[in-house]
Design a protein around this motif. Structure first.
Motif, short mmCIF file in Angstrom:
data_model
loop_
_atom_site.label_atom_id
_atom_site.label_comp_id
_atom_site.label_asym_id
_atom_site.label_seq_id
_atom_site.Cartn_x
_atom_site.Cartn_y
_atom_site.Cartn_z
N ALA A 52 11.08 -7.55 -43.88
CA ALA A 52 11.31 -8.97 -43.57
C ALA A 52 11.91 -9.69 -44.78
O ALA A 52 12.81 -10.53 -44.61
CB ALA A 52 10.00 -9.63 -43.15
N ILE A 53 11.44 -9.39 -45.98
CA ILE A 53 12.00 -10.01 -47.19
C ILE A 53 13.48 -9.63 -47.32
O ILE A 53 14.33 -10.48 -47.62
CB ILE A 53 11.20 -9.60 -48.44
CG1 ILE A 53 9.81 -10.24 -48.41
CG2 ILE A 53 11.95 -10.01 -49.71
CD1 ILE A 53 8.86 -9.71 -49.47
N THR A 65 7.47 -16.36 -41.48
CA THR A 65 7.00 -16.55 -40.10
C THR A 65 7.54 -17.84 -39.48
O THR A 65 7.41 -18.02 -38.28
CB THR A 65 5.46 -16.59 -40.05
OG1 THR A 65 4.98 -17.72 -40.78
CG2 THR A 65 4.86 -15.32 -40.61
N GLU A 66 8.12 -18.70 -40.29
CA GLU A 66 8.62 -19.99 -39.79
C GLU A 66 10.01 -19.81 -39.18
O GLU A 66 10.76 -18.92 -39.55
CB GLU A 66 8.66 -21.00 -40.93
CG GLU A 66 7.28 -21.32 -41.46
CD GLU A 66 7.29 -22.13 -42.74
OE1 GLU A 66 8.39 -22.32 -43.33
OE2 GLU A 66 6.21 -22.55 -43.17
N ALA A 67 10.34 -20.71 -38.27
CA ALA A 67 11.64 -20.67 -37.59
C ALA A 67 12.72 -21.24 -38.51
O ALA A 67 12.54 -22.29 -39.12
CB ALA A 67 11.57 -21.45 -36.30
N LEU A 87 17.06 -19.93 -33.18
CA LEU A 87 16.10 -19.84 -34.27
C LEU A 87 15.87 -18.39 -34.65
O LEU A 87 15.91 -17.50 -33.79
CB LEU A 87 14.78 -20.50 -33.86
CG LEU A 87 14.86 -21.98 -33.51
CD1 LEU A 87 13.51 -22.47 -33.03
CD2 LEU A 87 15.35 -22.79 -34.69
N ARG A 88 15.61 -18.16 -35.93
CA ARG A 88 15.33 -16.81 -36.44
C ARG A 88 14.01 -16.81 -37.16
O ARG A 88 13.73 -17.69 -37.95
CB ARG A 88 16.44 -16.37 -37.40
CG ARG A 88 17.78 -16.38 -36.76
CD ARG A 88 18.70 -15.32 -37.12
NE ARG A 88 18.12 -14.08 -37.52
CZ ARG A 88 18.82 -13.11 -38.07
NH1 ARG A 88 20.09 -13.27 -38.27
NH2 ARG A 88 18.27 -11.98 -38.40
N ARG A 89 13.20 -15.80 -36.88
CA ARG A 89 11.96 -15.56 -37.59
C ARG A 89 12.04 -14.13 -38.12
O ARG A 89 12.58 -13.25 -37.48
CB ARG A 89 10.75 -15.67 -36.67
CG ARG A 89 10.36 -17.08 -36.28
CD ARG A 89 9.14 -17.03 -35.37
NE ARG A 89 8.50 -18.16 -34.84
CZ ARG A 89 8.88 -19.38 -34.69
NH1 ARG A 89 10.00 -19.74 -35.10
NH2 ARG A 89 8.16 -20.31 -34.14
N VAL A 94 2.04 -12.64 -40.75
CA VAL A 94 1.91 -11.88 -41.99
C VAL A 94 0.78 -10.87 -41.80
O VAL A 94 -0.35 -11.26 -41.50
CB VAL A 94 1.61 -12.80 -43.19
CG1 VAL A 94 1.40 -11.99 -44.45
CG2 VAL A 94 2.73 -13.81 -43.38
N PRO A 95 1.08 -9.58 -41.93
CA PRO A 95 -0.01 -8.60 -41.82
C PRO A 95 -0.93 -8.69 -43.02
O PRO A 95 -0.52 -9.10 -44.10
CB PRO A 95 0.72 -7.25 -41.79
CG PRO A 95 2.05 -7.50 -42.38
CD PRO A 95 2.36 -8.94 -42.18
#
Length: 161
Positions: A56-57, A86-88, A100-102, A107-108
């Motif tokens: 994700a990063i 996790t935010e849009a 929108l992209r997440r 967060v695990p």
């Protein structure tokens, strides 16, 4: 009928003690195996969580570099926190305007962390400017690591995974 002609069938005390001793020995042998299985599963969860966050990063960085999303601050193209993943974020490309992209659904959590902590606080954060051997938090999240003090089954400290 005579009482002496009846034969009682059953186990003797010695037979029961032998069976209990064998069962205790087997249970004693199985405990380390069960503990190792639990440790292996927690390590598998840790690997999966680290991969998911790091992916994700990297996706966030790539989206910033390609102009897909706009970074709110100046500096390296990394999120300011794990929560930001996790935010849009609005897609800035003309063909995808308004989408929108997440980068993460949630967060695990670190499977070796204390149960009461929120998932975002279970990870150690490393900024872009910090050294890999001495990770320090900063204005952005370049990498994450486990804060666990233990060692994995492979002999490597969990904090170095």
């Amino acid at each position: 009928m005579r009482a002496s002609s009846r034969r009682f069938r059953g186990y003797t005390l010695v037979e029961l003690l032998v069976v209990l001793a064998v069962m205790g020995l087997l249970a004693g042998l199985a405990m380390p195996l069960a503990e190792m299985t639990v440790q292996r599963e927690r390590e598998r969860e840790l690997r999966r969580a680290l991969w998911e966050i790091r992916d994700a990063i990297d996706g966030y960085r790539q989206a910033c570099e390609q102009g897909v999303i706009v970074q709110a601050r100046k500096g390296p193209p990394y999120p300011a926190s794990l929560k930001e993943l996790t935010e849009a974020h609005e897609d800035q490309r003309a063909s995808h305007q308004g989408e929108l992209r997440r980068f993460l659904r949630r967060v695990p959590r670190d499977p070796f962390a204390e149960p009461g902590l929120p998932a975002e606080q279970t990870w150690g954060l490393r900024s872009y400017a910090s050294d890999a051997d001495k990770p320090q938090a900063g204005n952005e999240v370049y990498d994450v690591y486990s804060r666990a003090t233990g060692t994995g089954l492979n002999g490597i400290p969990l904090s170095q995974w």
